[in-house]
Scaffold this active site. Structure first.
Site, PDB file in Angstrom:
ATOM      1  N   GLU A 183      -5.734   1.362  -4.513  1.00  0.00           N
ATOM      2  CA  GLU A 183      -5.143   0.806  -3.540  1.00  0.00           C
ATOM      3  C   GLU A 183      -4.366  -0.518  -3.889  1.00  0.00           C
ATOM      4  O   GLU A 183      -4.986  -1.271  -4.835  1.00  0.00           O
ATOM      5  CB  GLU A 183      -6.013   0.437  -2.199  1.00  0.00           C
ATOM      6  CG  GLU A 183      -7.121  -0.565  -2.589  1.00  0.00           C
ATOM      7  CD  GLU A 183      -8.045  -0.939  -1.112  1.00  0.00           C
ATOM      8  OE1 GLU A 183      -7.203  -0.743  -0.099  1.00  0.00           O
ATOM      9  OE2 GLU A 183      -8.927  -1.448  -1.448  1.00  0.00           O
ATOM     10  N   CYS A 219       0.711  -1.201   0.092  1.00  0.00           N
ATOM     11  CA  CYS A 219       0.118  -0.106   0.016  1.00  0.00           C
ATOM     12  C   CYS A 219       0.762   1.151  -0.169  1.00  0.00           C
ATOM     13  O   CYS A 219       0.492   2.216  -0.746  1.00  0.00           O
ATOM     14  CB  CYS A 219      -0.908   0.036   1.165  1.00  0.00           C
ATOM     15  SG  CYS A 219      -0.318  -0.002   2.931  1.00  0.00           S
ATOM     16  N   HIS A 275      -2.749   0.413   6.622  1.00  0.00           N
ATOM     17  CA  HIS A 275      -3.015   0.624   5.496  1.00  0.00           C
ATOM     18  C   HIS A 275      -3.244   2.175   4.844  1.00  0.00           C
ATOM     19  O   HIS A 275      -3.592   2.851   5.823  1.00  0.00           O
ATOM     20  CB  HIS A 275      -4.208  -0.039   5.249  1.00  0.00           C
ATOM     21  CG  HIS A 275      -4.480  -0.219   3.752  1.00  0.00           C
ATOM     22  ND1 HIS A 275      -3.810  -0.832   2.983  1.00  0.00           N
ATOM     23  CD2 HIS A 275      -5.766  -0.032   3.072  1.00  0.00           C
ATOM     24  CE1 HIS A 275      -4.216  -1.023   1.754  1.00  0.00           C
ATOM     25  NE2 HIS A 275      -5.482  -0.373   1.786  1.00  0.00           N
TER      26      HIS A 275
END
Length: 305
Positions: free
Chosen positions: A191, A120, A179
């Protein structure tokens, strides 16, 4: 349009009973045709660069040029079918790298060392490096969220209403942001989600672990910028050791210092100091022992409250 106009001229030439009614009907049809033809053109002009429905791209107005370029870079990786790889994108330079096996999820990540891609934060780093030509966000999710390049921050309680495309969304807690993703607008984000999947466009998950968002300042940074040293150095909610922990610097980190004050004496790593600095990006304090420089930082004002 041309054929309709020709048919209208033919009717005029033919004349005869009912010509006015036919003429009126045809004019109405022409007007409708013009409206239908013009509407999509106007919509497209109002939102340049917008992605097609369900696609990856800028989905709302207001983004900076740099943010739009960052989105374009991330979406190019989505279009290319790039894989999520744990640890991917954290090489010496921004860009896809082979991943690693995630110790917390070895089964799902067993193929990550065979795949070039991003995790990420690796994707966020790559996107903004491509957008600006500079490695602005080299770090993990927490370092990117707490970046000294923050132009503005948004809490989870504020939801998506104040956000613009290009803002960074984070999930986790102040002690563990795990994240991060790039907002596209219209409730969508791009993402690198998890091992075994490719980079994707997703609905923003405003669940219990959504922490907040940050808008990246890609221009000149203002404030008193310093560097920490050491590993696992905790910031505190108040300037004393027993205060609640906020965030631990995993390694040397660039920080923005707002002010400093004398408080509890700290002894650590062979140093002794009673000066603490307030870090506005973290809303937390850190002992000056772990900030490179003199015990009392030069040109940094004293905290008045």
């Amino acid at each position: 349009m041309t054929r309709t106009s020709t048919r209208y001229t033919d009717h005029e030439t033919n004349g005869g009973p009912g010509m006015e009614r036919r003429t009126g009907l045809i004019r109405t049809l022409i007007a409708l045709s013009v409206l239908l033809f013009w509407a999509p053109v106007s919509t497209a002009a109002a939102a340049p660069g917008a992605a097609a429905a369900g696609g990856c791209g800028v989905l709302a107005p207001g983004a900076s040029a740099a943010a739009e370029r960052a989105i374009a870079a991330a979406c190019a990786e989505v279009d290319a079918g790039t894989w999520y790889t744990w640890g991917g994108g954290h090489g010496a330079q921004p860009g896809p790298t082979y991943g690693q096996v995630d110790p917390s999820d070895p089964e799902d990540s067993k193929h990550d060392p065979e795949r070039r891609g991003f995790d990420c934060s690796g994707l966020v780093r790559h996107a903004y490096a491509k957008a600006t030509g500079s490695d602005l966000l080299n770090g993990v999710a927490s370092q990117q969220y707490y970046t000294h390049r923050a132009a503005e921050r948004f809490t989870a309680a504020q939801g998506l209403a104040p956000l613009l495309p290009g803002d960074l969304l984070a999930w986790g807690t102040s002690k563990d942001l795990h994240h991060i993703a790039i907002y596209l607008g219209a409730g969508k984000m791009v993402e690198a989600k998890e091992s075994g999947t490719k980079l994707m466009v997703s609905d923003v998950r405003l669940n219990g672990s959504y922490f907040g968002a940050v808008r990246v300042n890609t221009g000149q940074v203002t404030g008193h910028i310093h560097q920490t040293w050491g590993t696992g150095v905790w910031t505190k909610a108040e300037p004393f050791l027993k205060a609640a922990r906020v965030y631990a610097f995993p390694h040397s980190t660039t920080i923005r210092v707002q002010c400093q004050k004398r408080s509890e004496m700290v002894e650590s790593d062979g140093y002794k100091n009673d000066v603490w600095s307030y870090l506005p990006d973290y809303k937390a304090w850190v002992t000056n022992i772990y900030i490179k420089g003199p015990a009392w930082l030069e040109n940094v004002p004293e905290c008045k409250s």
